[in-house]
Motif scaffolding. Structure first.
Motif, mmCIF file in Angstrom:
data_model
loop_
_atom_site.group_PDB
_atom_site.id
_atom_site.type_symbol
_atom_site.label_atom_id
_atom_site.label_comp_id
_atom_site.label_asym_id
_atom_site.label_seq_id
_atom_site.Cartn_x
_atom_site.Cartn_y
_atom_site.Cartn_z
ATOM 1 N N ILE A 160 10.001 2.120 -9.098
ATOM 2 C CA ILE A 160 8.946 1.901 -8.098
ATOM 3 C C ILE A 160 7.928 0.892 -8.609
ATOM 4 O O ILE A 160 7.453 0.030 -7.856
ATOM 5 C CB ILE A 160 8.252 3.234 -7.736
ATOM 6 N N ALA A 161 7.593 0.973 -9.904
ATOM 7 C CA ALA A 161 6.647 0.020 -10.495
ATOM 8 C C ALA A 161 7.176 -1.408 -10.402
ATOM 9 O O ALA A 161 6.424 -2.344 -10.101
ATOM 10 C CB ALA A 161 6.376 0.398 -11.957
ATOM 11 N N LEU A 162 8.475 -1.591 -10.640
ATOM 12 C CA LEU A 162 9.080 -2.927 -10.509
ATOM 13 C C LEU A 162 9.008 -3.429 -9.067
ATOM 14 O O LEU A 162 8.657 -4.599 -8.824
ATOM 15 C CB LEU A 162 10.537 -2.881 -10.968
ATOM 16 N N GLY B 92 0.825 -1.205 0.000
ATOM 17 C CA GLY B 92 0.000 0.000 0.000
ATOM 18 C C GLY B 92 0.859 1.254 0.000
ATOM 19 O O GLY B 92 0.581 2.216 -0.738
ATOM 20 N N GLY B 93 1.911 1.253 0.810
ATOM 21 C CA GLY B 93 2.825 2.394 0.861
ATOM 22 C C GLY B 93 3.569 2.594 -0.441
ATOM 23 O O GLY B 93 3.729 3.735 -0.922
ATOM 24 N N ILE B 94 4.019 1.497 -1.052
ATOM 25 C CA ILE B 94 4.741 1.592 -2.332
ATOM 26 C C ILE B 94 3.798 2.073 -3.434
ATOM 27 O O ILE B 94 4.176 2.874 -4.298
ATOM 28 C CB ILE B 94 5.378 0.234 -2.700
ATOM 29 N N GLY B 95 2.553 1.591 -3.386
ATOM 30 C CA GLY B 95 1.559 2.032 -4.363
ATOM 31 C C GLY B 95 1.294 3.527 -4.268
ATOM 32 O O GLY B 95 1.175 4.218 -5.289
ATOM 33 N N TYR B 96 1.231 4.020 -3.044
ATOM 34 C CA TYR B 96 1.037 5.462 -2.840
ATOM 35 C C TYR B 96 2.259 6.233 -3.336
ATOM 36 O O TYR B 96 2.123 7.300 -3.946
ATOM 37 C CB TYR B 96 0.794 5.760 -1.362
ATOM 38 N N TRP B 97 3.448 5.699 -3.094
ATOM 39 C CA TRP B 97 4.684 6.334 -3.566
ATOM 40 C C TRP B 97 4.682 6.428 -5.092
ATOM 41 O O TRP B 97 5.086 7.445 -5.671
ATOM 42 C CB TRP B 97 5.881 5.530 -3.059
#
Length: 201
Positions: free
Chosen positions: A98-100, A76-81
């Protein structure tokens, strides 16, 4: 890079990751019984990872649940980033990295959350997809790994050497999957191309 393209990268990595894992689960037997030697330094070896990287586990009956929950929060945090980076028009390199990382983390979460209830066990048999006798429960699935690159397999010392004698040494003995490759590549981009990634147009 816009959000649509970033999501396509995530989708593509997830698709390849899950197809490879499902194929291995439904065609290989767990452990060395399912090993295929592509070359003398590259093998396909089906193993299941109970916990984090290199098979590290959290102790106790709730350790796996805590780990899976942490992974979901992290995704969830990476998705928000990722969303924020696109919104702020960050560099394409940063968005791609980030997508990877997001795709890789999400790929291993799918194993942890769903595999325990859609597969039966793989010990001494090939697993069945959507089995009526699943090997686990929700959030207690095992992560599927299969890529093994033992570049050097040799013995450290002759048999007669005390303590170390006769023990086999393997250089790069990690076994991993596409999701792990995506995470490692994304993190590698952020480290190696740090200034370019975190710069702006």
């Amino acid at each position: 890079m816009n959000l649509k393209k970033a999501y396509f990268v995530v989708f593509l990595v997830l698709l390849i990751d899950q197809l490879s894992k499902i194929y291995v689960k439904t065609h290989f037997i767990l452990g060395h019984g399912g090993q295929i030697e592509v070359t003398n330094w590259f093998k396909l070896l089906f193993v299941e990872n109970e916990g984090m990287a290199w098979g590290v586990e959290l102790p106790g009956m709730y350790g796996k649940l805590i780990l899976t929950t942490f992974r979901i929060i992290a995704v969830g945090g990476i998705g928000y980033w990722l969303w924020l980076s696109v919104k702020e028009k960050a560099s394409n390199l940063l968005i791609f990295a980030i997508a990877l990382i997001l795709a890789g983390a999400f790929g291993n979460i799918i194993d942890s959350v769903f595999y325990g209830v859609i597969f039966n066990h793989s010990e001494n048999q090939v697993a069945t997809l959507f089995s009526d006798q699943p090997y686990g429960t929700w959030f207690y699935g095992k992560v599927v790994d299969m890529f093994y690159f033992p570049f050097v397999e040799d013995y450290l010392m002759p048999q007669w050497v005390p303590f170390l004698g006769g023990k086999q040494f393997t250089f790069f003995n990690a076994i991993f999957n596409i999701a792990d490759v995506a995470i490692s590549t994304g993190v590698g981009i952020l480290i190696v191309f740090n200034k370019k990634a975190f710069g702006t147009k």
